[in-house]
Write an enzyme that holds these catalytic residues in place. Structure first.
Site, PDB file in Angstrom:
ATOM      1  N   ARG A  57    -102.742 -39.312 -15.437  1.00 23.67           N
ATOM      2  CA  ARG A  57    -103.041 -38.163 -16.290  1.00 23.67           C
ATOM      3  C   ARG A  57    -104.515 -38.154 -16.699  1.00 23.67           C
ATOM      4  O   ARG A  57    -105.167 -37.107 -16.697  1.00 23.67           O
ATOM      5  CB  ARG A  57    -102.152 -38.209 -17.535  1.00 23.67           C
ATOM      6  CG  ARG A  57    -102.361 -37.050 -18.508  1.00 23.67           C
ATOM      7  CD  ARG A  57    -101.282 -37.087 -19.588  1.00 23.67           C
ATOM      8  NE  ARG A  57    -101.426 -35.987 -20.523  1.00 23.67           N
ATOM      9  CZ  ARG A  57    -102.085 -36.065 -21.678  1.00 23.67           C
ATOM     10  NH1 ARG A  57    -102.656 -37.205 -22.033  1.00 23.67           N
ATOM     11  NH2 ARG A  57    -102.169 -35.022 -22.482  1.00 23.67           N
TER      12      ARG A  57
ATOM     13  N   HIS B 163    -107.192 -35.133 -16.123  1.00 30.16           N
ATOM     14  CA  HIS B 163    -107.888 -34.531 -17.258  1.00 30.16           C
ATOM     15  C   HIS B 163    -109.399 -34.727 -17.150  1.00 30.16           C
ATOM     16  O   HIS B 163    -110.170 -33.883 -17.606  1.00 30.16           O
ATOM     17  CB  HIS B 163    -107.367 -35.115 -18.569  1.00 30.16           C
ATOM     18  CG  HIS B 163    -106.075 -34.528 -19.005  1.00 30.16           C
ATOM     19  ND1 HIS B 163    -105.737 -34.346 -20.336  1.00 30.16           N
ATOM     20  CD2 HIS B 163    -105.018 -34.059 -18.301  1.00 30.16           C
ATOM     21  CE1 HIS B 163    -104.532 -33.796 -20.419  1.00 30.16           C
ATOM     22  NE2 HIS B 163    -104.080 -33.626 -19.188  1.00 30.16           N
ATOM     23  N   ASP B 164    -109.819 -35.837 -16.562  1.00 29.75           N
ATOM     24  CA  ASP B 164    -111.247 -36.052 -16.355  1.00 29.75           C
ATOM     25  C   ASP B 164    -111.790 -35.077 -15.312  1.00 29.75           C
ATOM     26  O   ASP B 164    -112.827 -34.438 -15.522  1.00 29.75           O
ATOM     27  CB  ASP B 164    -111.497 -37.492 -15.896  1.00 29.75           C
ATOM     28  CG  ASP B 164    -112.976 -37.769 -15.658  1.00 29.75           C
ATOM     29  OD1 ASP B 164    -113.801 -37.424 -16.529  1.00 29.75           O
ATOM     30  OD2 ASP B 164    -113.317 -38.336 -14.606  1.00 29.75           O
TER      31      ASP B 164
ATOM     32  N   VAL C 155    -112.576 -31.302 -16.105  1.00 27.06           N
ATOM     33  CA  VAL C 155    -113.663 -31.023 -17.049  1.00 27.06           C
ATOM     34  C   VAL C 155    -114.940 -31.682 -16.518  1.00 27.06           C
ATOM     35  O   VAL C 155    -115.026 -32.909 -16.444  1.00 27.06           O
ATOM     36  CB  VAL C 155    -113.355 -31.556 -18.462  1.00 27.06           C
ATOM     37  CG1 VAL C 155    -114.506 -31.230 -19.419  1.00 27.06           C
ATOM     38  CG2 VAL C 155    -112.051 -30.961 -18.981  1.00 27.06           C
TER      39      VAL C 155
ATOM     40  N   ASP D  14    -116.172 -37.418 -13.223  1.00 29.07           N
ATOM     41  CA  ASP D  14    -117.365 -38.188 -13.585  1.00 29.07           C
ATOM     42  C   ASP D  14    -117.125 -39.151 -14.736  1.00 29.07           C
ATOM     43  O   ASP D  14    -118.053 -39.710 -15.290  1.00 29.07           O
ATOM     44  CB  ASP D  14    -118.509 -37.235 -13.959  1.00 29.07           C
ATOM     45  CG  ASP D  14    -118.208 -36.419 -15.219  1.00 29.07           C
ATOM     46  OD1 ASP D  14    -117.037 -36.431 -15.678  1.00 29.07           O
ATOM     47  OD2 ASP D  14    -119.129 -35.756 -15.730  1.00 29.07           O
TER      48      ASP D  14
ATOM     49  N   SER E 264    -116.438 -38.505 -17.668  1.00 31.44           N
ATOM     50  CA  SER E 264    -116.933 -38.022 -18.970  1.00 31.44           C
ATOM     51  C   SER E 264    -115.837 -38.150 -20.012  1.00 31.44           C
ATOM     52  O   SER E 264    -116.116 -38.202 -21.218  1.00 31.44           O
ATOM     53  CB  SER E 264    -117.412 -36.575 -18.855  1.00 31.44           C
ATOM     54  OG  SER E 264    -116.439 -35.740 -18.247  1.00 31.44           O
TER      55      SER E 264
ATOM     56  N   ASN F  23    -106.225 -33.975 -25.401  1.00 32.80           N
ATOM     57  CA  ASN F  23    -106.304 -35.417 -25.193  1.00 32.80           C
ATOM     58  C   ASN F  23    -105.902 -36.175 -26.454  1.00 32.80           C
ATOM     59  O   ASN F  23    -104.733 -36.441 -26.686  1.00 32.80           O
ATOM     60  CB  ASN F  23    -107.715 -35.781 -24.724  1.00 32.80           C
ATOM     61  CG  ASN F  23    -108.046 -35.157 -23.367  1.00 32.80           C
ATOM     62  OD1 ASN F  23    -107.194 -35.071 -22.491  1.00 32.80           O
ATOM     63  ND2 ASN F  23    -109.276 -34.703 -23.200  1.00 32.80           N
TER      64      ASN F  23
ATOM     65  N   PRO G  37    -105.212 -27.414 -18.087  1.00 31.80           N
ATOM     66  CA  PRO G  37    -103.993 -26.590 -18.212  1.00 31.80           C
ATOM     67  C   PRO G  37    -103.122 -27.087 -19.354  1.00 31.80           C
ATOM     68  O   PRO G  37    -102.995 -28.290 -19.586  1.00 31.80           O
ATOM     69  CB  PRO G  37    -103.304 -26.769 -16.855  1.00 31.80           C
ATOM     70  CG  PRO G  37    -104.423 -27.116 -15.913  1.00 31.80           C
ATOM     71  CD  PRO G  37    -105.382 -27.944 -16.723  1.00 31.80           C
TER      72      PRO G  37
ATOM     73  N   HIS H  61     -95.357 -35.319 -13.237  1.00 29.42           N
ATOM     74  CA  HIS H  61     -94.671 -35.248 -14.529  1.00 29.42           C
ATOM     75  C   HIS H  61     -93.310 -35.945 -14.500  1.00 29.42           C
ATOM     76  O   HIS H  61     -92.594 -35.931 -15.499  1.00 29.42           O
ATOM     77  CB  HIS H  61     -94.490 -33.792 -14.959  1.00 29.42           C
ATOM     78  CG  HIS H  61     -95.716 -33.193 -15.563  1.00 29.42           C
ATOM     79  ND1 HIS H  61     -95.755 -31.921 -16.083  1.00 29.42           N
ATOM     80  CD2 HIS H  61     -96.966 -33.697 -15.728  1.00 29.42           C
ATOM     81  CE1 HIS H  61     -96.967 -31.664 -16.548  1.00 29.42           C
ATOM     82  NE2 HIS H  61     -97.719 -32.729 -16.342  1.00 29.42           N
ATOM     83  N   THR H  62     -92.978 -36.552 -13.401  1.00 31.53           N
ATOM     84  CA  THR H  62     -91.725 -37.297 -13.352  1.00 31.53           C
ATOM     85  C   THR H  62     -91.845 -38.650 -14.047  1.00 31.53           C
ATOM     86  O   THR H  62     -90.841 -39.294 -14.332  1.00 31.53           O
ATOM     87  CB  THR H  62     -91.272 -37.507 -11.889  1.00 31.53           C
ATOM     88  OG1 THR H  62     -89.922 -37.969 -11.881  1.00 31.53           O
ATOM     89  CG2 THR H  62     -92.135 -38.522 -11.181  1.00 31.53           C
TER      90      THR H  62
ATOM     91  N   SER I 155     -86.035 -41.152 -15.304  1.00 33.56           N
ATOM     92  CA  SER I 155     -86.634 -42.321 -14.648  1.00 33.56           C
ATOM     93  C   SER I 155     -88.147 -42.283 -14.861  1.00 33.56           C
ATOM     94  O   SER I 155     -88.910 -42.060 -13.921  1.00 33.56           O
ATOM     95  CB  SER I 155     -86.303 -42.326 -13.148  1.00 33.56           C
ATOM     96  OG  SER I 155     -86.679 -41.097 -12.546  1.00 33.56           O
TER      97      SER I 155
ATOM     98  N   ASP J  45     -91.002 -40.196  -8.346  1.00 34.73           N
ATOM     99  CA  ASP J  45     -90.097 -39.697  -7.316  1.00 34.73           C
ATOM    100  C   ASP J  45     -89.908 -38.196  -7.514  1.00 34.73           C
ATOM    101  O   ASP J  45     -90.415 -37.622  -8.475  1.00 34.73           O
ATOM    102  CB  ASP J  45     -88.759 -40.442  -7.358  1.00 34.73           C
ATOM    103  CG  ASP J  45     -87.990 -40.202  -8.657  1.00 34.73           C
ATOM    104  OD1 ASP J  45     -88.404 -39.325  -9.450  1.00 34.73           O
ATOM    105  OD2 ASP J  45     -86.967 -40.869  -8.877  1.00 34.73           O
TER     106      ASP J  45
END
Length: 324
Positions: free
Chosen positions: A58, A62-63, A66, A70, A72, A90, A158, A188-189, A246, A251
């Site tokens: 994640r 997220h890096d 934006v 790098d 940041s 965050n 997002p 997202h699993t 899980s 998966d």
């Protein structure tokens, strides 16, 4: 799932473009054993807390959305600047910075200012996918670290309440297709979510529905038990739930969840609001190899968003601070 270097030739023939100055084995002649050291640090943290793996994946995403990949996101805030890591998407939800710090410390003692924090995170995200789902791929490296980190720019990330059009536009803005977005959503699993990220679906959803009608009723009841409202109807921001049954296994169960209206976020369930992503989710739900075949190149492509290379940026000696 191992994708050797040779596969990049095939990906290129299919129009998959590697960023010009990134290359697999970038550190082979600069600092031997870089990837091994990073993998050891990820493993050490993972055996203590499996949540580190989804946290690193994640963090990488997220890096990258934006200012590009790098790192940041790793820069600490100062009295004069609120940094990305403290932006609304965050904050308390980010995990894994200590893994990057530990790997960086070892690498600095071995090869001072050679290995970027951005590359360490890219390796760590790949290793996280390996430890949770067995997927492995060659990571093209050569990223450099950014010198600017602004919480105000995290609006590019997002949001869990986005609809399909909003998600598609957000990914397109970063050069990723809707198909790649759906494949990447499968991450997202694993991991956990704070209740505040989806509680809008449980209480006071709209003027006509107290609960999101697209959410499976039994699942909603389970979530309400884990995310009860307190005084004044507020939700404790520290309460968390697993992303699915899980949360330590990368998966395709995520896709089975969304097809049965058990996607945790509005953005998850949004994949079933249009024919193409619904059919794609259905394909992944029944064929793990189909999902992995799309997830891996999407991760490689994501890891190259707006990278800094050559003389751009810097190689930080401390991942939490820009160099003096």
């Amino acid at each position: 799932m191992v994708l050797p270097t040779a596969l990049f030739l095939l990906l290129l023939s299919l129009g998959f473009q590697l960023e010009a100055q990134l290359q697999v084995g970038f550190y082979d002649d600069k600092c031997a054993g870089v990837e091994t050291i990073v993998r050891q640090e990820v493993h050490n943290a993972f055996v203590q807390d499996y949540g580190i793996a989804p946290g690193l994946i994640r963090m990488h995403f997220h890096d990258c959305v934006v200012r590009g990949c790098d790192f940041s996101i790793g820069i600490d805030s100062t009295p004069n600047n609120l940094a990305e890591k403290d932006g609304p998407p965050n904050g308390i939800s980010l995990r894994g910075f200590e893994v990057i710090d530990n790997a960086k410390a070892r690498l600095e003692s071995k090869c001072e200012r050679v290995v970027s924090c951005a590359d360490i995170l890219a390796f760590a995200a790949r290793d996280s996918a390996f430890f949770t789902g067995g997927m492995f791929w060659d990571v093209p490296a050569g990223r450099r670290d950014g010198r600017v980190s602004l919480a105000a720019e995290t609006t590019d990330i997002p949001a869990p309440f986005n609809n399909l059009d909003e998600l598609t536009q957000a990914f397109n803005k970063k050069g990723l297709t809707q198909r790649e977005m759906v494949a990447l959503s499968g991450a997202h699993t694993i991991g956990i979510s704070h209740c505040t990220s989806f509680s809008n679906r449980l209480y006071n959803f709209s003027s006509t529905n107290s609960q999101d009608p697209t959410l499976d009723a039994d699942y909603a009841d389970q979530l309400k038990q884990k995310c009860p409202r307190g005084l004044g109807g507020s939700i404790d921001p520290n309460l968390v739930v697993p992303m699915n049954k899980s949360p330590a296994l990368l998966d395709p169960s995520y896709f089975r969840d969304v097809l049965t209206h058990r996607g945790l976020f509005t953005s998850d369930q949004a994949l079933t609001t249009s024919t193409q992503p619904t059919e794609q989710a259905r394909s992944y739900a029944t064929n793990v190899l189909a999902w992995q075949a799309d997830f891996v190149p999407a991760m490689i492509k994501m890891s190259q968003i707006e990278v800094l290379t050559g003389a751009a940026g810097e190689i930080r000696s401390n991942c939490r601070r820009i160099n003096p």
